[in-house]
Scaffold this motif. Structure first.
Motif, PDB file in Angstrom:
ATOM      1  N   UNK A 158      33.618 -27.391   0.236  1.00 60.82           N
ATOM      2  CA  UNK A 158      33.581 -27.602  -1.235  1.00 60.82           C
ATOM      3  C   UNK A 158      33.429 -28.770  -1.306  1.00 60.82           C
ATOM      4  N   UNK A 165      36.517 -25.497  -6.202  1.00 58.88           N
ATOM      5  CA  UNK A 165      37.930 -25.361  -5.470  1.00 58.88           C
ATOM      6  C   UNK A 165      38.421 -24.236  -6.024  1.00 58.88           C
ATOM      7  N   UNK A 166      39.856 -24.156  -5.734  1.00 58.84           N
ATOM      8  CA  UNK A 166      40.540 -23.030  -5.908  1.00 58.84           C
ATOM      9  C   UNK A 166      42.162 -23.271  -4.530  1.00 58.84           C
ATOM     10  N   UNK A 167      42.231 -22.252  -4.482  1.00 61.79           N
ATOM     11  CA  UNK A 167      43.356 -21.505  -3.894  1.00 61.79           C
ATOM     12  C   UNK A 167      43.238 -22.869  -2.557  1.00 61.79           C
ATOM     13  N   UNK A 168      44.465 -23.320  -1.934  1.00 60.97           N
ATOM     14  CA  UNK A 168      44.087 -23.944  -0.674  1.00 60.97           C
ATOM     15  C   UNK A 168      43.503 -22.680   0.334  1.00 60.97           C
ATOM     16  N   UNK A 170      42.694 -23.001   3.420  1.00 59.63           N
ATOM     17  CA  UNK A 170      43.820 -22.381   4.685  1.00 59.63           C
ATOM     18  C   UNK A 170      44.469 -21.115   4.585  1.00 59.63           C
ATOM     19  N   UNK A 171      44.710 -20.459   3.086  1.00 56.06           N
ATOM     20  CA  UNK A 171      45.048 -19.791   1.937  1.00 56.06           C
ATOM     21  C   UNK A 171      44.092 -18.443   1.608  1.00 56.06           C
ATOM     22  N   UNK A 172      43.278 -18.545   1.809  1.00 53.51           N
ATOM     23  CA  UNK A 172      42.043 -17.983   1.218  1.00 53.51           C
ATOM     24  C   UNK A 172      41.059 -17.303   3.144  1.00 53.51           C
ATOM     25  N   UNK A 174      43.064 -17.456   5.761  1.00 52.69           N
ATOM     26  CA  UNK A 174      44.040 -16.387   6.626  1.00 52.69           C
ATOM     27  C   UNK A 174      43.946 -15.020   5.237  1.00 52.69           C
ATOM     28  N   UNK A 175      43.659 -14.496   4.141  1.00 46.98           N
ATOM     29  CA  UNK A 175      43.445 -13.512   3.910  1.00 46.98           C
ATOM     30  C   UNK A 175      41.988 -13.053   4.083  1.00 46.98           C
TER      31      UNK A 175
ATOM     32  N   UNK B 183      47.392  -8.209   4.260  1.00 44.51           N
ATOM     33  CA  UNK B 183      48.209  -9.086   3.700  1.00 44.51           C
ATOM     34  C   UNK B 183      49.197  -9.575   3.518  1.00 44.51           C
ATOM     35  N   UNK B 195      50.023 -15.448   4.728  1.00 43.70           N
ATOM     36  CA  UNK B 195      51.033 -16.386   3.769  1.00 43.70           C
ATOM     37  C   UNK B 195      52.414 -16.224   2.945  1.00 43.70           C
ATOM     38  N   UNK B 203      46.555 -15.910  -4.183  1.00 48.42           N
ATOM     39  CA  UNK B 203      45.509 -16.128  -3.275  1.00 48.42           C
ATOM     40  C   UNK B 203      44.934 -14.758  -3.597  1.00 48.42           C
ATOM     41  N   UNK B 206      43.038 -14.747  -6.457  1.00 48.41           N
ATOM     42  CA  UNK B 206      41.866 -15.635  -6.619  1.00 48.41           C
ATOM     43  C   UNK B 206      40.936 -14.534  -6.038  1.00 48.41           C
ATOM     44  N   UNK B 207      41.183 -14.048  -4.267  1.00 46.57           N
ATOM     45  CA  UNK B 207      40.292 -13.447  -4.038  1.00 46.57           C
ATOM     46  C   UNK B 207      39.749 -11.958  -4.712  1.00 46.57           C
ATOM     47  N   UNK B 210      37.180 -13.645  -8.198  1.00 46.87           N
ATOM     48  CA  UNK B 210      35.619 -13.918  -7.256  1.00 46.87           C
ATOM     49  C   UNK B 210      35.325 -12.205  -7.444  1.00 46.87           C
TER      50      UNK B 210
END
Lengths: 219, 219
Positions: A158, A165-168, A170-172, A174-175, B183, B195, B203, B206-207, B210
């Motif tokens: 980024x 940019x987008x969701x934090x 770290x959160x992405x 984790x998922x 998750x 999360x 989150x 968004x995934x 995308x």
DNA sequence: AAACCCTATCAACACCGCGTCGAGAGCTTC
DNA sequence: GAAGCTCTCGACGCGGTGTTGATAGGGTTT
């Protein structure tokens, strides 16, 4: 409380004393028996007696070497985790070397391969996590490591403008990491909706790339 | 073989006879006790005796109503699954109504809510799947349903030109659905990398977007 | 009202897996 | 040759599961 660690004399906390006589082979025999049986059936269908007999000793004698069945499995998982961490090191270098897409694929492939090569142990880890706090803790650290690395990659991409940019991050991360865990698990067990052994990587890579870069084509 | 179904006289396969006397309350009492205890602790820490006592009967009497602990939990999971399926119906309508992004968010939110409202039962389902073939089968069907719906949505979006081509729709769907499962599970248990309750939806959405649209901005 | 049956109940039992205890057997080693 | 390790296991107690057999009570049949 059938947990683990407490050890008889002194050592890493799991096994036994440092090292010495021939009975050391027994310890190895137990570990090997466990690995072998885990490729055949789930942890819940393996008893201490199975491990003892497999190693040519009686059930009470087993307890001379390990405090519980869980302790044996934890030792094995430990090793797998270390091996997987090494794979990760490799892949990280590649990623840092400015080849994000190839590097990412390589990283996921290495990880997949590390667990695939010890299918039974990987499944046992998932199973043990449910009932054993130590296993939970160990796995938690493993996940945390991957999440941190992944988040770092996302942030790097980024800030150099390659990823939107987008969701934090770290959160992405984790998922995505949890997705990999679950998808790989399903593939290993061959449960009903699951990805084919030979498609799993392509699919995971596509989702990672689209999630990170907003599109499958970076930049 | 502590599995389930075999039933005494006749019924759905799990519980007992059709319906009749007062002892019917007992059956309900057992189910309610199970649901209550599952919100407190994992399935593995609940014994048949706990269920019996909770329902005010002795352990042998429990077996008059259910063939095993697993059978009780399967009955409960069955109900949760039905409720979740209803949520899905709703959300699918919205999706079909040409509001893919809002509809998708709504669908994921409904699903999340359905399981969130019965946290304990959801976790028990994951736990039971590991050891019980019936639970595995049931869950497998549930996943299959979501995967099919998701794949259909992806294909629809692709053929109307809103989503770019890529990996097979069904494969992406499998990975996405499994990601959600894992998750959500992590969020419910509060395990280490997981999360936050209130970030999880953003989150996941968004995934999904995308992955499906190649970018968070459709078309 | 006595015979019968069906629902519902539980004490007692058999079984299995876990982990422990205590009694050795076989080696050093002093 | 006695002390002191390492290693072994029979026998036990515990807690969980699922089954058996006896029994009590309500509901009909006769």
């Amino acid at each position: 409380m059938p947990t683990a660690s407490k050890a008889k004399p002194a050592s890493n906390g799991r096994g036994r004393r440092a090292a010495s006589t021939s009975g050391d082979e027994r310890e190895r025999a137990i570990l090997e028996t466990a690995e072998r049986l885990l490729e055949e059936r789930p942890l819940s269908e393996i008893s201490v007696d199975d491990l003892a007999r497999g190693a040519g000793i009686s059930r009470p004698t087993f307890y001379f070497y390990f405090p519980s069945k869980d302790a044996v499995v934890l030792t094995i998982i430990d090793r797998l985790v270390v091996a997987a961490a090494d794979s990760r090191e490799e892949a990280l270098k590649m990623l840092a070397a400015g080849e994000p897409r190839a590097g990412l694929r390589q990283a996921l492939a290495d990880l997949y391969g590390a667990f695939r090569s010890r299918r039974g142990v990987s499944l046992a880890a998932a199973e043990l996590r449910l009932t054993n706090p130590e296993a939970r803790e160990l796995w938690s650290q493993v996940m945390e490591g991957w999440v941190a690395d992944t988040a770092a990659v996302i942030e790097a991409e980024r800030s150099r403008g390659a990823a939107p940019p987008g969701q934090p991050a770290r959160d992405l991360a984790i998922a995505l990491v949890q997705m990999n865990e679950r998808v790989q698990y399903a593939t290993f067990t061959g449960e009903s909706p699951s990805l084919d052994e030979d498609r799993v990587l392509d699919v995971l890579v596509e989702i990672w790339l689209r999630t990170i870069y907003g599109t499958a084509e970076p930049s």
